[in-house]
Write a protein that holds these residues in place. Sequence first.
Motif, short mmCIF file in Angstrom:
data_model
loop_
_atom_site.label_atom_id
_atom_site.label_comp_id
_atom_site.label_asym_id
_atom_site.label_seq_id
_atom_site.Cartn_x
_atom_site.Cartn_y
_atom_site.Cartn_z
N PRO A 78 -36.94 9.09 -57.22
CA PRO A 78 -36.33 10.42 -57.18
C PRO A 78 -37.42 11.44 -56.82
O PRO A 78 -38.49 11.43 -57.42
CB PRO A 78 -35.82 10.63 -58.60
N LEU A 79 -37.14 12.28 -55.85
CA LEU A 79 -38.20 13.12 -55.30
C LEU A 79 -38.46 14.39 -56.12
O LEU A 79 -39.52 14.98 -56.01
CB LEU A 79 -37.85 13.50 -53.86
N ASP A 80 -37.48 14.80 -56.93
CA ASP A 80 -37.60 16.12 -57.56
C ASP A 80 -38.22 16.09 -58.95
O ASP A 80 -38.27 17.11 -59.63
CB ASP A 80 -36.23 16.80 -57.62
N GLU A 86 -42.06 14.17 -54.44
CA GLU A 86 -41.79 14.53 -53.04
C GLU A 86 -43.07 14.91 -52.28
O GLU A 86 -43.11 14.82 -51.06
CB GLU A 86 -40.75 15.65 -52.94
#
Lengths: 297, 302
Positions: free
Chosen positions: B90-92, B135
Amino acid sequence: MTERGVVFDLGYVPYEGERRGRRGAISSTYRDGLQRVFGIRRRARKKILPWMLVVLALLPAVVFVGFAFLLSTFSPEAESPFGSHGDYFSITGGVVLLFVALAAPELLIPDRREGVLSVYSSRPLRPDDYIGTRSASLLTVVAGFMLIPQVLMYIGFAALSADGFFKALVTNTDEIPKILAATVVYALAYAPLALLVATIASRKAAATGIYLGVMIVGAGLAAALVEATTLPGSRYAAILAVDGHPDYVRDWIFGTTGSSETTIANAGLDPWVSLAVIVTVAVASSVFVVWRYRRLM
Amino acid sequence: MVDAPILSARDLGLAYGSIVALHGVEFDLPPGRIGLVGANGAGKTTLIKILLGILRPTLGTAAVLGFDATKDVLDVRSRIGYMPENDCLPLDISAAEFVVYAAGLAGLPRNAARQRASDVLTLVGLEEERFRPIEGFSTGMKQRTKLAQAIVHDPELVFLDEPTAGLDPEGREEMLELISRLGGFGINVLVSSHVLGDIERTCDWVLMLDGGRVLRSGPLSHLIDADTVAVEVIGDTDAVARHLVAAGATVDVAGPRLLVWTSTDDAFRLVRDALADSGAGMRSLGPKATTLEDVFLEGSGS
């Protein structure tokens, strides 16, 4: 001379503690869902909309209780101008609709787009566990949105009652099952459909737009068909007003049917029909979502 | 094989409609570091997904750590880790948050998950960057985070699917070094790769797949050390070859160069005797350097 500390390089230390298996995996997924919809442990911009909606849901209840306090202080004989528990669902219903439109895509789409599902697939978690837990996170938040302002009003108005706090609490207990039933109705009407759209759409913005579009277009189409046509059975077009069914069933639960001018009320549908529509859409949406995730994971 | 196999398969097969991804796959793989090699499309990822319980085989059975990969899915998943080939981050959120979450998903309590995540991120070299959102990570940092989530719960066996994909030479070296160290931590490893050099450097057992079938399975040392001697002859090459064959050796003749293999004797000694008996000289003599690539190409008939 002071004693000097010594640093030991322990290297890799095997883990020999508790492993909670599937139960632990489910509780972690549930907690992550709650954090995600509120933007907790994420950037500030992810927090803005959800917390703004929380304020929107709670603020009127606080204001109502505050004005009721002022009224009871300065004009004890005046009748309260504020609505009932049933009426307050009109406020929270709209806020919850917006919240669900934003939260359901946030819960499902990033895991698919960013490939995180493959991590879930390597943990002691079944596809049904995953989607069930994500749904539970959303339903918990919906219930919170619906119930917390109601509890605030219930306690606040009881505290200001001329009959005394405890007597007012007891006197109004017949409202509690109605509040709970209405909460379940709104949750069933809004959440499963939003999860269905979030299962199909590949982008969060698209899912939010499609969901709100279905609600708005459905309401407009139903109104047009019911009011502009004279075909026999055209009143059943009111079924398309998906967003109006929970309000109609709520009025029925609180015994105020006919108090509001809505497409469904104008069509004269039986509240049971609205309830059947809500349950049918919820079950059909849930079955599709579970089927889809069994194929994905 | 002395130790009980950690992975085994019997007549394993899977077809996507008319496309056969795996067919008649059989193996018993011992504890340690196992290389799963094959060209793209050979069936490596399909095999891993069957072992994880994500795909159901259309034929046969597979077992992971003694559990049936189809029936005991949760038992298997409670004991393994998986680093997928594709993106899985998950990038966030930060690497620390995600690895803590990954540990929680494996059933570790919250406090233990935090401690383990901190230790493992330090181990993979992300102690400085662990609180930054993923990210902003480079490919190498993402691969390290993927490895950290795969081992944070101290699994008995970890599946690494193309762990060096997309890495620059320096990142590749560091990842191979990390994989080599996993065995020392008591974690069994199955590394899937189409880069045979990576497998040679990190594994002690090799399972080769080609076209959905098992090409070879055995200890790396046996596969690449074939006791073959290469000799370049000055003089009558055929006479030397005849002497070697008469002494029981297998001989391949390619111009003045002979490849000599024997299972019963010392090939060097046989070459020395054959040269002496035939009166020939030699330009060079040494063991033939067999690589995993040679074995693969030989087995696949390329």
